[in-house]
Design an enzyme around this catalytic site. Sequence first.
Site, PDB file in Angstrom:
ATOM      1  N   HIS A 189       0.800  -1.224   0.000  1.00 15.44           N
ATOM      2  CA  HIS A 189       0.000   0.000   0.000  1.00 15.44           C
ATOM      3  C   HIS A 189       0.829   1.269   0.000  1.00 15.44           C
ATOM      4  O   HIS A 189       0.394   2.302  -0.493  1.00 15.44           O
ATOM      5  CB  HIS A 189      -1.030  -0.035   1.129  1.00 15.44           C
ATOM      6  CG  HIS A 189      -2.173  -0.924   0.774  1.00 15.44           C
ATOM      7  ND1 HIS A 189      -2.228  -2.238   1.163  1.00 15.44           N
ATOM      8  CD2 HIS A 189      -3.236  -0.726  -0.047  1.00 15.44           C
ATOM      9  CE1 HIS A 189      -3.306  -2.798   0.647  1.00 15.44           C
ATOM     10  NE2 HIS A 189      -3.933  -1.914  -0.091  1.00 15.44           N
ATOM     11  N   GLU A 431     -11.801 -10.218  -5.736  1.00 19.75           N
ATOM     12  CA  GLU A 431     -10.377 -10.264  -5.395  1.00 19.75           C
ATOM     13  C   GLU A 431      -9.998 -11.530  -4.640  1.00 19.75           C
ATOM     14  O   GLU A 431      -8.887 -11.661  -4.152  1.00 19.75           O
ATOM     15  CB  GLU A 431      -9.954  -9.007  -4.622  1.00 19.75           C
ATOM     16  CG  GLU A 431     -10.763  -8.724  -3.377  1.00 19.75           C
ATOM     17  CD  GLU A 431     -10.347  -7.430  -2.676  1.00 19.75           C
ATOM     18  OE1 GLU A 431      -9.276  -6.885  -2.966  1.00 19.75           O
ATOM     19  OE2 GLU A 431     -11.126  -6.985  -1.809  1.00 19.75           O
ATOM     20  N   ASP A 455      -5.005  -8.265  -4.766  1.00 18.00           N
ATOM     21  CA  ASP A 455      -5.281  -9.411  -3.899  1.00 18.00           C
ATOM     22  C   ASP A 455      -5.573 -10.666  -4.707  1.00 18.00           C
ATOM     23  O   ASP A 455      -5.178 -11.769  -4.307  1.00 18.00           O
ATOM     24  CB  ASP A 455      -6.450  -9.099  -2.950  1.00 18.00           C
ATOM     25  CG  ASP A 455      -5.980  -8.297  -1.750  1.00 18.00           C
ATOM     26  OD1 ASP A 455      -4.926  -8.652  -1.196  1.00 18.00           O
ATOM     27  OD2 ASP A 455      -6.636  -7.306  -1.395  1.00 18.00           O
ATOM     28  N   CYS A 502      -9.834  -2.498 -10.673  1.00 16.08           N
ATOM     29  CA  CYS A 502      -9.289  -1.377  -9.912  1.00 16.08           C
ATOM     30  C   CYS A 502      -7.964  -1.732  -9.239  1.00 16.08           C
ATOM     31  O   CYS A 502      -7.376  -0.910  -8.558  1.00 16.08           O
ATOM     32  CB  CYS A 502     -10.295  -0.860  -8.888  1.00 16.08           C
ATOM     33  SG  CYS A 502     -10.713  -2.068  -7.638  1.00 16.08           S
TER      34      CYS A 502
HETATM   35  C1  PEP Z   1      -6.832  -5.019  -4.925  1.00 18.17           C
HETATM   36  O1  PEP Z   1      -6.688  -5.923  -4.103  1.00 18.17           O
HETATM   37  O2  PEP Z   1      -6.513  -5.120  -6.127  1.00 18.17           O
HETATM   38  C2  PEP Z   1      -7.384  -3.718  -4.498  1.00 18.17           C
HETATM   39  C3  PEP Z   1      -7.689  -2.776  -5.372  1.00 18.17           C
HETATM   40  O3  PEP Z   1      -7.531  -3.509  -3.161  1.00 18.17           O
HETATM   41  P1  PEP Z   1      -6.308  -3.144  -2.158  1.00 18.17           P
HETATM   42  O4  PEP Z   1      -5.091  -2.927  -3.019  1.00 18.17           O
HETATM   43  O5  PEP Z   1      -6.708  -1.922  -1.421  1.00 18.17           O
HETATM   44  O6  PEP Z   1      -6.227  -4.360  -1.303  1.00 18.17           O
HETATM   45 MG    MG Z   2      -7.660  -5.757  -2.168  1.00 11.63          MG
END
Ligand code: PEP
Ligand code: MG
Length: 541
Positions: A189, A431, A455, A502
């Site tokens: 993140h 995901e 994920d 996304c």
């Molecule tokens: C993902 O897992 O691709 C996602 C967009 O969520 P995050 O990266 O916040 O886990």
């Molecule tokens: Mg995710």
Amino acid sequence: MQALKGIAASNGIAIGKLKLCVKLDDKIAKKPITDVEAEIKRVESAKEEAEAALNRIYLDALKRVGEENSMIFQIHIMMLQDDDFFDAIKDCISDEKVNAEYAVWQAAQQFSTMFAQMDDEYMRARSADVVDISKRLLSCLDPNLDSGLDSLKEEAIVAASDLMPSETVQMDKSKVLAFVTEQGSKSSHSAILARTMSIPAVVGLCDAFSSLKDGAMTIVDGSAGDVIIEPDEATLKEYEQKRDAFLQHQKDLQLLKGTKAVTKSGVEMEINANIGHPSDVEMVLENDADGIGLFRSEFLYMESDDFPTEEQQFEAYKTVLEGMKGKRVIIRTLDLGADKQVPYLNIPKEENPAMGYRAIRISLDRKELFVTQLRALVRASAFGKLAIMFPMITSVEQVKEIKELLNQVKADLKAEGVAFAPDFEIGIMIETPASVILSDLLAKEVDFFSVGTNDLTQYTLAVDRMNPQISSMYDPRHPAVLRMIQMAAENAKKAGIWIGICGESAGDTELTRFYVDIGINELSVTPGTVLELRRTVQQLD
Ligand code: PEP
Ligand code: MG
């Protein structure tokens, strides 16, 4: 000159001085002392100094942000005056005959753990404050004792073993030229945040990290994953040219503003932006995105010392919806847990946090938190084009339970006479492999799917997205991952709902043709990638 190789995590080139941020734990040494009295005196004068500093900060904050927002500094002053806390420090010095710095840090750990284990939510939130005041005391005892993150005085390339998302969001972004980390991966993140903020980043330097030198002139090439320490003249010139070329390319892309992402054969792709904070809307508009495809609402929780109230959340969501002026904003309900932790949530240490207590599992377990968020979201729907999305779904039953709760929230708000949009969309993140396998059934329950490839890659390939040692195996282009996406797309199409992506690989231009071919309708990427992706779609035949 020395060249190091890491993982390219956020495009762009930065040239500047390196600021090495060291974790306090590694800096505080346990030293034996003989003069107990003198050591206690040191703590007492550090306490006086810290109190005076906090008073100054309080008075300044009062002028700038008002009484309510300045209250926290009054609380810190009161905590600093607490006898129990000081007795613990003094006892440690006299019983163990150790230095004041070590004693303060020991007391900080002891008291913050104690607060974190309390039942009362307000008291639990004080856990972070104990650490905060202890850090202030430590920097009064020894000015070298700060992590460096809180006190960037000038523009610098920030290097740290690992940057927690909570640290990243609290940094003074105007001073950060680039990030370099020992740990982390492209989809951690902190890397995502770096991309959202358009700050070049190289992560996962592993052992090479120890070669970094505090204060040294350094080049960071976030597009290639290169870090060059003390470059020679020729290298410096080469990278200055590269940096200028990168900036020129960014400038050229500006010409695509106001155009649509339509392939030569007439297929249109919606290109949205991912954000983590209401202030990111500015960058979304600047990059001319069609809307917001993912607002990671958990960052509101991470910036706060306690759960954000319904009112605080409502204001944040309303700001984003109003700022986007009728363009669709997909807000994801909280996805805390795994690498996104907040101390006040008090999640016990888990063996396997990525597969643990996170996201919708927390929301459905702690319904009071979830209902607060849903109320804020539904209320905000009156101020723009809202869609709500739910993370980490693994079963149809979860979705049914969520819909029941949402209907109850709507009924309550209606009874209270509160206005909201009657027909906003709801969708789920795809995901987990379970959600892909069940996508034919899940598609009947919602208005849209959004594939979280970050994920989905980790869970499909059983490769931890945070672990730099296996980062070469973390491959969002792996055929197994692509088949997963294709299966969800086919089921979405059959059910007549739309599907987007996304996760970070939405912005992978090598995959754009594949996404168009399998019928993906929307891609949501970091704001700085929107125009590049639009160009890629426009060039597809
Ligand atoms: C993902 O897992 O691709 C996602 C967009 O969520 P995050 O990266 O916040 O886990
Ligand atoms: Mg995710």
